[in-house]
Design a protein around this motif. Sequence first.
Motif, PDB file in Angstrom:
ATOM      1  N   UNK A  44       0.883  -1.157   0.000  1.00 57.11           N
ATOM      2  CA  UNK A  44       0.000   0.000   0.000  1.00 57.11           C
ATOM      3  C   UNK A  44       0.929   1.217   0.000  1.00 57.11           C
ATOM      4  N   UNK A  45       0.797   2.084  -0.989  1.00 57.60           N
ATOM      5  CA  UNK A  45       1.629   3.275  -1.055  1.00 57.60           C
ATOM      6  C   UNK A  45       1.096   4.278  -0.041  1.00 57.60           C
ATOM      7  N   UNK A  46       1.999   4.766   0.801  1.00 50.76           N
ATOM      8  CA  UNK A  46       1.631   5.745   1.824  1.00 50.76           C
ATOM      9  C   UNK A  46       1.934   7.153   1.351  1.00 50.76           C
ATOM     10  N   UNK A  47       3.079   7.352   0.726  1.00 45.79           N
ATOM     11  CA  UNK A  47       3.441   8.687   0.243  1.00 45.79           C
ATOM     12  C   UNK A  47       4.435   8.549  -0.897  1.00 45.79           C
ATOM     13  N   UNK A  48       4.411   9.514  -1.787  1.00 43.44           N
ATOM     14  CA  UNK A  48       5.371   9.604  -2.891  1.00 43.44           C
ATOM     15  C   UNK A  48       5.689  11.065  -3.131  1.00 43.44           C
ATOM     16  N   UNK A  49       6.950  11.338  -3.381  1.00 36.61           N
ATOM     17  CA  UNK A  49       7.409  12.690  -3.695  1.00 36.61           C
ATOM     18  C   UNK A  49       8.375  12.644  -4.858  1.00 36.61           C
ATOM     19  N   UNK A  50       8.462  13.734  -5.559  1.00 32.92           N
ATOM     20  CA  UNK A  50       9.522  13.948  -6.527  1.00 32.92           C
ATOM     21  C   UNK A  50      10.332  15.122  -5.986  1.00 32.92           C
ATOM     22  N   UNK A  51      11.622  14.880  -5.752  1.00 30.73           N
ATOM     23  CA  UNK A  51      12.498  15.896  -5.185  1.00 30.73           C
ATOM     24  C   UNK A  51      13.534  16.274  -6.232  1.00 30.73           C
ATOM     25  N   UNK A  52      13.696  17.581  -6.451  1.00 32.10           N
ATOM     26  CA  UNK A  52      14.735  18.053  -7.366  1.00 32.10           C
ATOM     27  C   UNK A  52      15.727  18.895  -6.569  1.00 32.10           C
ATOM     28  N   UNK A  53      16.986  18.747  -6.940  1.00 34.93           N
ATOM     29  CA  UNK A  53      18.040  19.539  -6.315  1.00 34.93           C
ATOM     30  C   UNK A  53      18.778  20.263  -7.433  1.00 34.93           C
ATOM     31  N   UNK A  54      18.655  21.577  -7.447  1.00 34.44           N
ATOM     32  CA  UNK A  54      19.276  22.381  -8.492  1.00 34.44           C
ATOM     33  C   UNK A  54      20.790  22.400  -8.334  1.00 34.44           C
ATOM     34  N   UNK A  55      21.458  22.876  -9.366  1.00 36.44           N
ATOM     35  CA  UNK A  55      22.923  22.963  -9.355  1.00 36.44           C
ATOM     36  C   UNK A  55      23.433  23.811  -8.195  1.00 36.44           C
ATOM     37  N   UNK A  56      22.623  24.788  -7.763  1.00 39.44           N
ATOM     38  CA  UNK A  56      23.038  25.633  -6.640  1.00 39.44           C
ATOM     39  C   UNK A  56      22.698  25.021  -5.283  1.00 39.44           C
ATOM     40  N   UNK A  57      22.093  23.832  -5.299  1.00 35.67           N
ATOM     41  CA  UNK A  57      21.776  23.133  -4.045  1.00 35.67           C
ATOM     42  C   UNK A  57      20.383  23.387  -3.522  1.00 35.67           C
ATOM     43  N   UNK A  58      19.615  24.265  -4.171  1.00 37.11           N
ATOM     44  CA  UNK A  58      18.245  24.504  -3.705  1.00 37.11           C
ATOM     45  C   UNK A  58      17.382  23.280  -4.022  1.00 37.11           C
ATOM     46  N   UNK A  59      16.427  23.022  -3.141  1.00 36.68           N
ATOM     47  CA  UNK A  59      15.621  21.801  -3.205  1.00 36.68           C
ATOM     48  C   UNK A  59      14.156  22.150  -3.378  1.00 36.68           C
ATOM     49  N   UNK A  60      13.475  21.384  -4.205  1.00 38.11           N
ATOM     50  CA  UNK A  60      12.035  21.521  -4.389  1.00 38.11           C
ATOM     51  C   UNK A  60      11.429  20.125  -4.315  1.00 38.11           C
ATOM     52  N   UNK A  61      10.314  19.994  -3.589  1.00 41.39           N
ATOM     53  CA  UNK A  61       9.619  18.712  -3.489  1.00 41.39           C
ATOM     54  C   UNK A  61       8.190  18.875  -3.965  1.00 41.39           C
TER      55      UNK A  61
END
Length: 154
Positions: A44-61
Amino acid sequence: MTQTSLDELGPVDYLVVEFPAGESNFTGEMANELVALVDSGTIRVIDMLVVTKDADGSVDAMELADIENLGPLQQVEAELAEFLAEQDVVNLAASMDPGSTAGVLIWENLWAAPFASAARRAGGQLIADGRIPIQAIIASIEADDHDDDAIEGD
């Protein structure tokens, strides 16, 4: 996520799969395999995310609900809980390379739930668990094969 008694829960696992910059090749195969595991009652899937980390280290989920055109994952998205906190994302992203994208999956092992419940009813408690990465298993097999070849060559 559907309502489940805490006594009936199976073990919960997570994984983070990183796709280095420019090396992803999404064909839908991963989504189809995940849906098959859900449909078969294995997980059973509880959670899923797509996380990106830019070249400058900033993160977006992004939660799946934030992504258009989910295809077969649409049926999974409807059941998800937002399980991970912002600090969890920061901790996960710390191990990512700049410029990469990662998929984060948290799931309950439904196949193990009856055994886990029985163990709890018997007074048992989990004191350790772990996972052996497939890369370690492959390396071990290759090392054994190399050692066998060296012995045969002697």
